[in-house]
Structure formats: structure tokens, C-alpha cells
Design a protein around this motif. Sequence first.
Motif, short mmCIF file in Angstrom:
data_model
loop_
_atom_site.label_atom_id
_atom_site.label_comp_id
_atom_site.label_asym_id
_atom_site.label_seq_id
_atom_site.Cartn_x
_atom_site.Cartn_y
_atom_site.Cartn_z
N ASN B 272 0.87 -1.03 -0.03
CA ASN B 272 0.04 -0.17 0.04
C ASN B 272 0.59 1.35 -0.01
OD1 ASN B 272 -2.98 0.95 0.34
ND2 ASN B 272 -1.78 1.99 2.10
N ALA B 273 1.88 1.32 0.85
CA ALA B 273 2.83 2.23 0.95
C ALA B 273 3.51 2.71 -0.26
CB ALA B 273 3.81 2.28 2.10
N VAL B 274 3.92 1.57 -0.99
CA VAL B 274 4.57 1.92 -2.19
C VAL B 274 3.81 2.36 -3.31
CG1 VAL B 274 5.75 0.62 -4.07
CG2 VAL B 274 6.33 -0.08 -1.91
N LYS B 275 2.53 1.85 -3.17
CA LYS B 275 1.53 2.12 -4.13
C LYS B 275 1.27 3.87 -4.28
CE LYS B 275 -1.96 -0.59 -4.70
NZ LYS B 275 -3.14 -1.17 -4.29
N PHE B 276 1.32 4.44 -2.98
CA PHE B 276 1.08 5.82 -2.79
C PHE B 276 2.44 6.60 -2.64
CE2 PHE B 276 -2.83 3.56 -1.71
CZ PHE B 276 -3.84 4.38 -2.59
N THR B 277 3.45 6.11 -3.11
CA THR B 277 4.64 6.82 -3.05
C THR B 277 5.11 7.02 -4.57
OG1 THR B 277 5.09 5.97 -0.72
CG2 THR B 277 6.72 7.05 -2.11
N PRO B 278 5.49 8.35 -4.66
CA PRO B 278 5.88 8.54 -6.11
C PRO B 278 7.23 8.23 -6.16
CG PRO B 278 5.65 10.58 -4.95
CD PRO B 278 4.93 9.56 -4.00
N ALA B 279 7.86 8.00 -7.55
CA ALA B 279 9.34 7.57 -7.62
C ALA B 279 10.09 8.50 -6.86
CB ALA B 279 9.47 7.55 -9.01
N GLY B 280 11.38 8.12 -6.19
CA GLY B 280 12.26 8.96 -5.58
C GLY B 280 12.05 9.10 -4.12
N GLY B 281 10.47 8.61 -3.56
CA GLY B 281 10.13 8.69 -2.52
C GLY B 281 10.60 7.40 -1.63
N ALA B 282 10.46 7.31 -0.39
CA ALA B 282 10.84 6.10 0.45
C ALA B 282 9.94 5.64 1.23
CB ALA B 282 12.16 6.50 1.23
N VAL B 283 10.01 4.23 1.68
CA VAL B 283 9.06 3.49 2.48
C VAL B 283 9.97 3.10 3.72
CG1 VAL B 283 7.70 1.73 2.81
CG2 VAL B 283 7.22 3.09 0.77
N THR B 284 9.60 3.37 4.96
CA THR B 284 10.30 2.83 6.01
C THR B 284 9.52 1.91 6.69
OG1 THR B 284 11.46 5.05 5.90
CG2 THR B 284 12.00 3.78 7.84
N ILE B 285 10.44 0.81 7.18
CA ILE B 285 9.61 0.03 7.82
C ILE B 285 10.15 -0.18 9.58
CG2 ILE B 285 8.77 -2.56 8.28
CD1 ILE B 285 10.12 -2.38 5.07
N GLN B 286 9.68 0.02 10.30
CA GLN B 286 10.28 -0.08 11.79
C GLN B 286 9.57 -0.97 12.95
OE1 GLN B 286 10.34 4.30 12.02
NE2 GLN B 286 12.42 4.05 12.66
N GLY B 287 10.48 -1.47 13.70
CA GLY B 287 9.76 -2.19 14.59
C GLY B 287 10.62 -2.15 16.12
N CYS B 288 9.64 -1.92 17.27
CA CYS B 288 10.41 -1.60 18.43
C CYS B 288 9.46 -2.10 19.63
CB CYS B 288 10.76 -0.38 18.43
SG CYS B 288 9.49 0.76 18.59
N ALA B 289 9.94 -1.94 20.57
CA ALA B 289 9.13 -2.23 21.63
C ALA B 289 8.12 -1.25 21.83
CB ALA B 289 9.96 -2.46 23.14
N ALA B 290 6.86 -1.31 22.46
CA ALA B 290 5.94 -0.30 22.54
C ALA B 290 6.38 0.31 23.66
CB ALA B 290 4.42 -1.09 22.53
N ALA B 291 6.30 1.80 23.73
CA ALA B 291 6.77 2.29 24.98
C ALA B 291 5.44 2.38 26.10
CB ALA B 291 7.02 3.86 24.57
#
Lengths: 132, 527
Positions: B272-291
Motif C-alpha cells: 500500500n505504501a509503495v503504491k501511494f509513494t511517487p518515484a524517488g520517495g521512500a518507505v520505511t519499516i520499523q519495529g520496536c518495543a511499545a513504549a
Amino acid sequence: MANSKIMIVDDDPDLRRALGLRLRANKYDTVNAGDGYSAIAMAYKERPDLIILDLGLPAGDGFVVLERLQKSDRLSAIPVIVLTASDAQSSERRALQAGAAAFFQKPADNAELLEVIRATLPQMARESALPS
Amino acid sequence: MKGQSTQVLLIEDNLGDADLVRLRLVEGKSAVDVNHVNRLADGLASLREKSPAVILLDLNLPDSQGAETFRKVLEMAPDVPVVILSGQEDEALAIKALHQGVQDYLVKGAISSSSLDRAMRYAVERQALLRSLEMSRKQQLEFKNQFLSHVSHELRTPLTAIHQYVNILLDGLAGEVQGEQRDHLKTILRSVNQLGAMVRDLLEASRAEAGKIRLSPRCVAAPDLIHAAATMMKATASEKGVGLEVGVDTTLPVLYADPDRVLEILINLIENAVKFTPAGGAVTIQGCAAAADTDFAYFSVTDTGCGIAAEAKPLIFERLYQDPNAVDSSRKGLGLGLFIAKELVSLHGGRIWFASEPGEGTTFSFTLPLYSLAKLLFPVVIHEGRLREAVVLVKVVLRPHPNAPRGRWKDITQRCLEALQGCVYLDKDLVLPPMAATGSVETFMVVASTDLECANVMMTRIREQLGKVQGLSGAGELEVSASAVPLAEAGPGQSLDAQVHKVAEAVNEIVRSVLGEAQRLSAATKT
């Protein structure tokens, strides 16, 4: 040594032909069956090293074929890979329980299918299939 | 209703009122057969035996008063229509009861035989109508599912043929393919894969709606899943000129989740994120403990796309919703990805939400439960308010023969796990959730509240029962062993929680060494 022989059971002739082409390109011999009844007859006649089996078949569906293979002294050792358009959630477990060695949903990734075929072929047949 | 009398259950403690109701019933046009009880308990007992056509219910009984009374009756007999006999003073309550499934009420003192007769008749009719509506709703849902399952099966066959033959051409199995032809074939292949993904989503969404998705939770390392998802989406992103970045906290504890489903959630969000991001943009995936909540891990997928318009925000997780302002309007998809992601997250007991400013991108976030050994252990190792005398860890290793077929092995180990569950006492032993498979060797562990000597009995039972699992003897080997879990003396005033945590740490210590993954798990296993 001779190539391993794989039997393709699928009621769709286009899919049989495509898979046959793919397997022969990878140095396997192929034989075909288009329904459950001829699958069993062909298995007795040809003694394939491995069977790729569709589940939705006329004249005895894939589960019937699996059951009859398992019950036969002469055929029960032949590994069966199920390749079907049926839904994985409803039929994967059932197929594995019925004795299938692996389950693939169509369309399967060719590289993965070939790898599982290699890993599943009985030892002797596998060695003979290695490129010399 | 001629010839056949209506069965009425009258629950009323005031004998005068009861007699009056009986009298009115007898005066009425239809034949009735009244079963009168004074107390709610007797009424419920009678309902357990047989269902009357209608229940006449007083709310204030010796053993139950007010709203409690009709709730209990509705719970016991949800399909039997209830008419409340209310006093003047609790008419308001009777009206409230109508909203909760009671069919009608009559005010005592103003009951005539015709009003009673009509109330009962209507109550029965309305209840029957409701039931048939509910039935047809269920049937429709079931029909829709069967229909979709059938259609997707039929669609897959021609899809497979296209997929196969395009690949045959692309791989040169039918002769050499020239440059431009190759490009066109790749376009066909990409479109076919898209079509296949849509068929899959359609089936998945209808299953989610029907509550037919089953999770198989395991202990699983979140970083592995995030990297796997990123790897799977790499080609799609780079094709579009969108960068894919991964930021994972490597100390993130182990999740207790279904790994296939977590992958599905991540892939849906990344897609979904890639679909709505124009060329040259970026998608970042993160995972961490929930504060905010130590029981959950937090994940996010951030894009630098067009953002979500204010009017679209409330609709974003709806089935089939598509943002009309989508950049990539040529290929919209079915609008099921976020719906499926939401369903899968909530099945895990997590939360999913998003933050977005138009023009500045969007972040989708979700939480998934962490594996907590201490929480699972507490009811097992604490007995009558104190820690058990001895705790043993039993290890069951299933090692496949070198040429055992992969698919069958997976199924055999699953059956072994089920058999293992049957070898333990639920109140004092715990089969640890299986670790995400690190290879074909499967290791199951049982925490048993017993000493080493008695553990032998359990081990014998496990060897016996697993030995009976069909297919195991031909496909692999079984190895059962046990080791004592060292228990520290409870310090003065040490809470039970703290003691269980100590045990969990000791168990984890052994598990870590057993799995030989000391490094990753020491950082990742939450006690």
C-alpha cells in the motif's frame, strides 16, 4: 543412467503440457494422466518416480487417487506432490494427512516447485537426475 | 392454534398475580398449557428441560430482581419469546428490556385476556421472524463464501495457464525471445501476478468477514519477519523507484504471533505504501518495543506519499475503499489490503492506526503481543499461593531422516505437538509455544511441576504417545530428555510475580542453551 520419470495428473491439457515442457527442460521424463482413474492405471503401468497431482479431477478426485496409491503395496512408496487450484486453507492439511509429500497452490513458483521435486525424489532416482 | 395447546412458562412469585394471569389465559381464545414456577432458578431449570412457546416473566422474584432476571432468562433460552409482567413501578425497566431482546411487556392490573392473548401471539410471531432473518443472513454469508471460494478456484486455473506459458516463453523454452518481446512478456507476467494477488485477497477478506481465519501463534523474532517482508517487496519498490528502508530494534523481544499472518500484514502495508509513494520517495519499516505497553511490540510503515485526505480518513480500513486521489490511478487493486491487515491485527489482539498529513506522507502503525513466559508460567508453577517445590524442563527433539519429505515432516511434527499436549497435566505442566522453526529439526519443551524422578513417568508417556504418531517412525527420530530448573529460595517479602519471573529466567536460560541461539534469544526473550 535414465532420467527420473514424473507423472503429471491434471485434467487441464494446457497445464499438463506446460508443466511437461518445464519438467523435460529440467531433464525429467514425463507421463500424463487426465483423470483419477487413468492416473492409477498409468501409475501401475509406468511406475513413475514421483507424481504431481491435481485435486479437482474427474473420475476420482485427487484425494481418492492419494488414498488408492497409499493402499497399493506397489505404489505407496511413490512420493506425491499436490499441485492444485483449491484453496490451501481447506485442502493443504487434508492432502498432507492423506500422504502427500508437499502441497503447492496454483500458480506455483517454478523454481520452488523444481527444488521440492529434487528434494522429494527418492534417493536413487535423484542421484541419476544430477547433471553429469 | 386449534387442536394444539400453547405451552406457557409462567415465572411469577405472587400467587394472586399468577392466578389472575392463569384466569386471563383460560378466558382467551387459544388453548394454553401453563407451567407455573415461583422462583427464577426453577424457571431456568424448566427451560433446561424443554422450551415453551412463550415465557411470561415477573422481574422481581425471591432469587433475582430487575434487569438481572430477564438477562438470565434470555441467556438460557435465547430463542424463546419473553413477555414481561411488570408492575406500575418498573415499567421503565420493562421498556429497557425490550431493547435487549424481550419481545413485549404487560402492566399487571391492566391485563385483559385479549391483550394477553395478543401479546403472546405477537411475541411468538416476532421471535420467529427474527430467527428467520438471522438464518437467512447466515445463509447469505455462507453462500457468498462458497461462491467466492468457487470463483477464485475457477479463476486460478486460466491464471495458472497464462503464468506457466509466459514463463516458458521468458525462460526461452520455446525459442529465443527478443528485447522488446521480453519487456511485453514481463508486463503480462506482472499483470497476471496482480490478478492472482487480487483473487487471494478476495478470498482472504471474505474469510475474515466470516470469522474463518485461524491463527497458529508461535514464538517468533520480529526482525526476521520485517527483513523477510522487505526482501519480498524489494523488487516491487525498486521497479517503481521507491526506496525501502528497514529500522529494527534488535533487542525487540520475541513475539507470540502467527508468522505467516504477520508477514501478510507487513506486506499489505508495504504494498500500500509503495503504491501511494511517487518515484524517488521512500518507505520505511520499523519495529520496536511499545513504549506505552510492555506486553506489545510496535511496528510502523511510513511512506513519503501523497497522504490521506481528511474526508478519506474514517473510511481507510473499510472493505473496498479506494482513495480517489491515488497517484497510481491506473492500478487500484481491490481495496482489500488494509481491511485484511486490520482484521489480522485484531485477531492477534493488537491495534492498528495511522497518522497522515496530506502531501506529507502517511504512517501506519500496529501492535502485536510479545511472548511472555512468566505470564504463561504463573498458573502452572504457583500452587496454593506459593511456588512449587520442583520444576523440570522436558525437551522433546524430533530429528528428520535426511531424505524425509518436507511437507509431510511439517505435518508429522504438528501431530506430535498435539500428542504431546495430551501427555501433560494442564494445571501443573506447560508445553511451551513452539519456536519458529530454525530448520527441519523441531524442538518442543514442557515445563513440568515435578521433580526429575517423577519426570521419568512423563517422559515414558511422551515416548509411548509420540511413538504412536503416524508416520514419525519412518520419517525421523525422537529424543526425550529432562533437566531440573534451578529454583532460588524466595527472599523475604518477594512477590509471587518476582518469583515466577526468576523461574521464567531460569527456564529461558536452559531454552537458550538448548536452541544454541544464545545470542539472539538472550537479547530477544522477554521473561
